[in-house]
Scaffold this motif. Structure first.
Motif, short mmCIF file in Angstrom:
data_model
loop_
_atom_site.label_atom_id
_atom_site.label_comp_id
_atom_site.label_asym_id
_atom_site.label_seq_id
_atom_site.Cartn_x
_atom_site.Cartn_y
_atom_site.Cartn_z
N GLU A 98 -6.71 1.74 -1.75
CA GLU A 98 -5.97 2.62 -1.12
C GLU A 98 -4.84 3.31 -1.80
O GLU A 98 -4.55 4.64 -1.92
N SER A 99 -4.39 2.70 -2.56
CA SER A 99 -3.10 2.64 -3.58
C SER A 99 -3.69 3.20 -4.85
O SER A 99 -2.76 3.62 -5.72
N GLY A 100 -5.03 3.30 -5.35
CA GLY A 100 -5.55 3.81 -6.53
C GLY A 100 -5.36 2.74 -7.56
O GLY A 100 -5.37 3.36 -8.76
N GLU A 101 -5.18 1.49 -7.15
CA GLU A 101 -5.11 0.61 -8.47
C GLU A 101 -6.24 0.35 -9.21
O GLU A 101 -6.32 -0.47 -10.26
N ARG A 124 -12.85 4.73 -5.24
CA ARG A 124 -12.16 5.28 -4.10
C ARG A 124 -12.74 4.71 -2.73
O ARG A 124 -14.01 4.35 -2.75
N ARG A 173 -6.01 -2.43 0.39
CA ARG A 173 -4.76 -2.01 0.02
C ARG A 173 -4.82 -1.47 -1.48
O ARG A 173 -4.15 -0.42 -1.74
N ALA A 174 -5.32 -2.31 -2.30
CA ALA A 174 -5.32 -2.03 -3.80
C ALA A 174 -6.18 -0.39 -4.12
O ALA A 174 -5.85 0.40 -4.83
#
Length: 237
Positions: free
Chosen positions: A24-27, A32, A21-22
């Motif tokens: 995917e959200s660009g954290e 990537r 999730r991190a």
């Protein structure tokens, strides 16, 4: 814009799910998510689109997939450090051409232990891990009970879901033989505790870590996936 590192994540449980999730959200700047490898998925497909693979699926998955990752020239970030008690597997993972990275997981102080051990061999190292009884296979314990005591290599192998920390300490100390690991089940434990003591020519050390267990997987700590993400940030920086 700098080069972006393609990342494949193996496993989507309590650790892998947070990492996925991190990403995917660009954290994680510079990284990537390009693939997720779960039961029945093809590792070859993931390797075709990834520069780095993050293992979040347990010691068996690491033993089965890890050598293929580094042999393909891809970097590998390992969560299940306890699997490295197998010297042959450790050597295969270090053999490249892909690079091997380890995460600190649920503990700290490893950099200082590593430095002390490089100055001169540590004389004595001990890690005492205390968890809820159900996570250690003794759900009916009514009072604190010592479940196992022995060399870190043996304890990490006996409790693959709970004692990656023992292996991490041993690797930092430079030897599995010098580290004694103790596993305690305590029905009153609300936090997972790791107490690390070490002594040698460089000095005497004591670290105490108390982590909140993961709600999804109480055998692990909530902080572990965030330690993975911190290591990932350092790699792709």
């Amino acid at each position: 814009m700098g080069e972006v590192t393609g990342v494949a994540v193996v496993g989507r449980g309590s650790i892998g799910g947070v990492v996925i999730r991190a990403l995917e959200s660009g954290e994680v700047p510079g990284a990537r998510l390009t693939a997720v490898v779960d039961l029945g998925d093809s590792l070859d497909d993931a390797l075709a689109v990834a520069d780095l693979v993050v293992e979040c699926a347990g010691q068996r998955a690491l033993a089965e997939l890890g050598p293929r990752v580094v042999a393909a020239g891809k970097d590998l970030l390992v969560v299940s450090i306890g699997a490295l008690t197998d010297d042959a597997l450790h050597e295969r993972l270090r053999g490249g051409p892909g690079r091997l990275f380890l995460t600190s997981g649920a503990i700290g102080g490893l950099d200082l232990l590593r430095a002390a051990a490089l100055m001169a061999p540590l004389e004595k190292v001990r890690i005492v891990t205390t968890k809820k009884p159900a996570t250690l296979g003794v759900p009916h314990a009514a009072e604190p009970v010592e479940v196992m005591r022995g060399p870190a290599r043996e304890v990490a192998a006996a409790f693959p879901k709970s004692t990656n920390v023992a292996a991490a300490v041993a690797l930092a100390a430079g030897s599995f033989d010098v580290v004694e690991a103790v596993v305690v089940a305590d029905p009153a434990a609300t936090l997972t505790s790791h107490v690390i003591t070490a002594s040698g020519p460089a000095g005497d050390y004591r670290f105490e870590i108390r982590n909140r267990p993961s709600e999804q997987n109480p055998a692990s700590s909530q902080v572990v996936p965030h330690a993975v993400l911190a290591t990932l940030r350092d790699i792709v920086r």
